[in-house]
Design an enzyme around this catalytic site. Sequence first.
Site, PDB file in Angstrom:
ATOM      1  N   HIS A 278     107.749  50.529  81.054  1.00  0.00           N
ATOM      2  CA  HIS A 278     108.475  51.245  80.000  1.00  0.00           C
ATOM      3  C   HIS A 278     109.630  52.067  80.598  1.00  0.00           C
ATOM      4  CE1 HIS A 278     108.769  53.428  76.092  1.00  0.00           C
ATOM      5  NE2 HIS A 278     109.259  54.369  76.877  1.00  0.00           N
ATOM      6  N   GLU A 279     109.288  52.929  81.542  1.00  0.00           N
ATOM      7  CA  GLU A 279     110.330  53.782  82.132  1.00  0.00           C
ATOM      8  C   GLU A 279     111.327  52.926  82.921  1.00  0.00           C
ATOM      9  OE1 GLU A 279     110.400  56.689  80.933  1.00  0.00           O
ATOM     10  OE2 GLU A 279     108.339  56.736  80.164  1.00  0.00           O
ATOM     11  N   HIS A 282     113.991  51.945  80.620  1.00  0.00           N
ATOM     12  CA  HIS A 282     114.993  53.007  80.454  1.00  0.00           C
ATOM     13  C   HIS A 282     115.933  53.036  81.655  1.00  0.00           C
ATOM     14  CE1 HIS A 282     113.572  55.010  76.852  1.00  0.00           C
ATOM     15  NE2 HIS A 282     112.368  55.209  77.331  1.00  0.00           N
ATOM     16  N   GLU A 308     115.168  53.513  73.649  1.00  0.00           N
ATOM     17  CA  GLU A 308     113.768  53.161  73.446  1.00  0.00           C
ATOM     18  C   GLU A 308     113.621  51.664  73.181  1.00  0.00           C
ATOM     19  OE1 GLU A 308     111.963  55.550  74.265  1.00  0.00           O
ATOM     20  OE2 GLU A 308     110.023  54.639  73.853  1.00  0.00           O
TER      21      GLU A 308
HETATM   22 ZN    ZN Z   1     110.653  55.824  76.240  1.00  0.00          ZN
END
Ligand code: ZN
Length: 516
Positions: A278-279, A282, A308
């Site tokens: 997830h990160e 980003h 996101e």
């Molecule tokens: Zn996030």
Amino acid sequence: MIEATNTLGSNYDRLMEKGKKIMVLESIVSIILWDMETKMPPKGINLRSQQLAFLKQIEHKTTTDPEIGTLLEKIKGHSDYDALNELQKRNVYLIKKKYDEMTKLPEELVVETARQRVITVDAWKKAKAAKDFFMFKPELEKLVDLKKEAAEILMKVKGTATPYDALIDIFEPHMTAEMITRIFDELKKGLVSIIKKCETTPKQPDTSILKRKVPVDIQREIANSLARFIEYDVESKEAGGRIDETEHPFTTGYYDDVRITTHYYENNFTSSLFSTLHEGGHATYDQNINPEWMYQLIGDGCSYGFHESQSRFIENFVGRSREFWTHYLPKLKKLTGDIFSDVDLDTFVHAINQVKPSKIRIEADEVTYGLHIIIRFEIERELITGKITVADLPRIWNQKYKKYLDVNIENDSEGVMQDTHWAEGYFGYFPSYALGNIYSGQILAALEKDIPDWNVQIAKGNFHNVKQWLIENVHQYGKLYSAADLIKKIAGEEINVKHYLDYLNEKYSKLYGYQR
Ligand code: ZN
């Protein structure tokens, strides 16, 4: 002060110099916040509060420098203004938006909010550990009052209908609570229907395998190998990233220095595994904005929702797909010795995609996740409007969790105090998580048109083409377009819930064996 010349070009260049200072200052603030979460000893908190308040003061002075106002007037009023190109006009627009907003916010309010934020986060941590909302309440009340004061001012500058809309605009420019309500109503209907189907079919996953103990050292190796898979460099001599450990995972940084954090739990190894993906999503976004735009206002993520969409694309569309695990399960087995030697692909993929209403947002599955966000949106909208107070939060939180997810919240640490956002003053932030999911559904539909066999490539362990597509179609554009314009450019239509719900239905009907 020596004024160069009055030509449009030199005024624009001068404005960009001012913009560069703002961007560099913001990156300093982010690194000092990163340090606060990763390395700072506990006793440093009061000094850090002073440091941040001072930096915020400098940032406020830099952003509201009267020369910026003069330059903007000269540029906007110049007869050749229309000759500026699209990028230049967008930079002028973005710097003007910041300037207009910040000049209306009193410096004392900005500094006081920064100071109070550090104190509130500290109180939140202690209150959460003690499971005692009343330790948190007085500090949160002060922060909410400051945020409401700012929202009232920003509402007038931005011309939004409500103070809450002015806060949403910070994270998702031009989005309004009214639009979000409409979008979320449709989302909620779709999610509830999928949850029901998953819960009532006989085919249920065995998630006990996910509780098997995986030593933290091995989890670190897994995190590094995932970073390698998504081409997020945390290891080489030219690395622009790194992975550290914090209570809550996050990403921070700018272009060549973008860092992620994770949390390793011995008995829940998928927590760090998915948070790293997830990160990492980003981080790869931040690293791949057009490099020529570094230090310009357009050299930044489009919106929090778009950010996101990128993190959840990699975490869920890729990381929780059967195709990814076709490639990665053998690797995981190798890294973990004999811990998972008896686990087959189908069992594993169903386990990591269990749909089950739960109490904690960051542990929620893809399907129930949206309901966690809808609850937060509904609550913070009422809080900023003044229909409810900070004192009401635990009761209303628990009621909504019972109503939407049918779970009983036993204490406020697993309830209203689970997230850091409100403690940090981020009201208006939560909706962007669900908007991101919706964007990602549209982005997936567009990707499938261009690379029909993208998931076959993933199954072969090749993420490169997907990543290049994301860079080309999303990342590189930075803040050149508004979120509404960027999604239109990518998907050929406005924000549309349908694609995300289609993706979920397709995936979960297969996993759970129900009829669509
Ligand atoms: Zn996030």
